[in-house]
Each structure stands twice: as structure tokens, then as C-alpha cells.
Design an enzyme around this catalytic site. Sequence first.
Site, mmCIF file in Angstrom:
data_model
loop_
_atom_site.group_PDB
_atom_site.id
_atom_site.type_symbol
_atom_site.label_atom_id
_atom_site.label_comp_id
_atom_site.label_asym_id
_atom_site.label_seq_id
_atom_site.Cartn_x
_atom_site.Cartn_y
_atom_site.Cartn_z
ATOM 1 N N GLY A 14 3.832 -2.708 4.541
ATOM 2 C CA GLY A 14 3.426 -2.441 5.912
ATOM 3 C C GLY A 14 3.675 -3.602 6.839
ATOM 4 N N CYS A 15 2.901 -3.642 7.920
ATOM 5 C CA CYS A 15 3.157 -4.592 9.000
ATOM 6 C C CYS A 15 2.962 -6.046 8.594
ATOM 7 C CB CYS A 15 2.258 -4.264 10.197
ATOM 8 S SG CYS A 15 2.653 -2.686 10.993
ATOM 9 N N HIS A 16 2.169 -6.304 7.553
ATOM 10 C CA HIS A 16 1.968 -7.699 7.158
ATOM 11 C C HIS A 16 2.969 -8.169 6.104
ATOM 12 C CE1 HIS A 16 0.170 -6.364 3.426
ATOM 13 N NE2 HIS A 16 -0.914 -5.873 4.012
ATOM 14 N N GLY A 17 3.989 -7.352 5.792
ATOM 15 C CA GLY A 17 4.933 -7.704 4.742
ATOM 16 C C GLY A 17 5.624 -9.034 4.957
#
Length: 366
Positions: free
Chosen positions: A160-163
Site C-alpha cells: 500500500g501507500c507506505h511501501g
Amino acid sequence: MSLAILGHGGAVPPTVIDQRDAAGIASAICCRTDEHRTWLPQMYDHTGVQRRHIQYDRAVVRDLIEGTRDSGSIFLPTGAPDDRGPTTGERNAIYAAKAGPLAVEAARRALLQADVKPARLTHLITVSCTGFHAPGPDHGLIRELSLRPGVQRTQIGYMGCHGALNGLRVAHAFAQADRSAFVLRSAVELCSLHYHYGWDPQKMIANALFADGAAALICAADGPADAWRLVASGSVVLPNSADAMTWTIADHGFEMTLSKRVPGLIAEHLRPWLFGWLNEHNVQPESVASWAIHPGGPKILESVEAALHLTEQDTAASRAVLAEYGNMSSPTVLFILDRLRREGAARPCVALAFGPGLSAEAALFV
């Protein structure tokens, strides 16, 4: 030991749309009644997004807004009440064709800024959550950049966005294990491929926010005295949040759900965890001089500001990237970090992003 950022590169597709265009696309694909079309502008006007880049050709955008079919795109609505758009396989085929070249473009810019020859790279870390294929973007990077065939590859998928912050943690570990390592950290996302068809307000929020882009970093254990350096990473899964944010592979694209509980979960749990983590690394919260907060959406930014007692000035870089590029998922926080670096932002800096779970990732730069 720290990880020095030697160079950054960003890349976005050539097609850019403003929120008026985006609302026009949503009207064509999602709205089923006049009431839906009346409600739509309010949703799009309150996203904080002014424009974004998407993988669709401009001719497809024109067809969607004008109701024509000149492009012949598989993304054009059929007009059927149960139209759900292209299959996941059709969407993923476009990812396989387009994600790699975008990642290569960002990586070339990072190498140029770092003044590092491709042959010096020892490790390649790729991050993506919007498509799958093998051989994947890592092979394209090796081929197009003339990396050594023996470069050590690591793929971080579906975080997700924190990858991007997960990828930085891995790069940091490589640099700690081998001080001669040179790492290319690549993140590429084509979120627009998973556009939701039909009227579902929760999923349409994702339609209104997400965009496409790629970002790359060149990192090493050693670097110039003024280089930004990652010194610590943190991770937490917030309590009772498993269904608060999801990213699911469905028959017609990947589907995101974002619960109304997310701002409340952040307000309740973020501050005690983050401040405790900072104290573990001998950093007083009040000494943090700048913030790179992934703008999942305006409500998420507002909840982070409230939880951490930040001002809109503290999150100005995040709001600017959201306005100019939309939410590109994993590359977004790297665009924010690059903006802060170029502006000469004070340090220490904390980067923060959220992902399915609901989970939070943090990174401390000095």
C-alpha cells in the site's frame, strides 16, 4: 549506522487532468442518476487535489468527457447498468506494459542526480501494489539501465501507500550489512488502472484521490556531509483496525475500502506510539523540525495534524504534493521528501505513511 540519500528521481505519465476533468470522468463512469451527478462536485472539490497524472491517453479522457468512442479504449463505459469496466487481467496487462518504463524514467533521473554509474549498483529494491507480472519491473530496470546481471533484487509488493518506507528500511539494512553497497530503491504505481465503475461512494473516494507516478532513490552508507540520512524506521499495526483500510484483488480491478473510522483510529493511537518510538531514538517530539506525511486524503492529514498538534504549515509540503500530483500511493512520500530536501527543510524530519491494516510506518531522517 545511517543510510544516505544520494539522488532522487520522479516520473509521471504525460496525461494530466484537473479535478474538473476528473469529475467529468466520474460522471461518465460512475453516476447512474441526476442525484449522483449533483452530489459529485462536492466530493471532488474537497479532496485537496488540483490536478494529477494518469496512464490513460488523452484521447481516452476526451472520449470519457465528451461521450465519444474514437479511442476504442477498453476503459470506455458500455452503458450497461452492471458495467464494471475491464477485467483485472485486462487492467494488469496495461500495468505490465507501462509500469516498467515509468520506473526506468525515474531511476535514470535519480542516477543522474546522484552521479552514480549504473554498474556500481549492488542492490535493487522495487515497490509496487497496483499490478503483478514476472519477470517484472525489476527485470526492466536491469535491462534498460544496463545494471549488472548479479545485482541483488528484492521486491516489496502489496504494502500500500507506505511501501516506499518499507523499501527504505530494507535499503538501510543492506547498507548496514555492507558499507560498500549502492542501492536503487524504486516505487511505481498505476492506481488509475483500478478505477471503480458504478455508484459506490466509499470506492469513489479513491477515484477522486488516486493518481499514477514513480519515484526512485539512490542510497548508500556513505555520502556528502549535507546528505539526508535515514537513521531509524518504525512500524505499528493500530488496534482493532483490520477492516479499516483494505486493498483487495477483485474480478474488475483491485478494490480499496476506506472506513470512516480511519481518522478516529489515527487520532486515538498515532500520538502515543509515534512519540514513544521517537523517545526510543533519543528524539524529543518537539525537536522534530519537518514532517513528510503521506497525504492519503485531506481527512487523514487533518487527523494527523490534530493527533500530533501540527499546523498546516507543518504539512505544507504534503498538501502541495497532493494538490499537484494526487495520491500516487507508494511514490508519494518520496515526492514529499524530495520537495523538503530541495527546499532545505530543517532536520530531524519524520516521514509517516499509512496502509492497509490500518498500519503506520515511520522513518527518521537527520
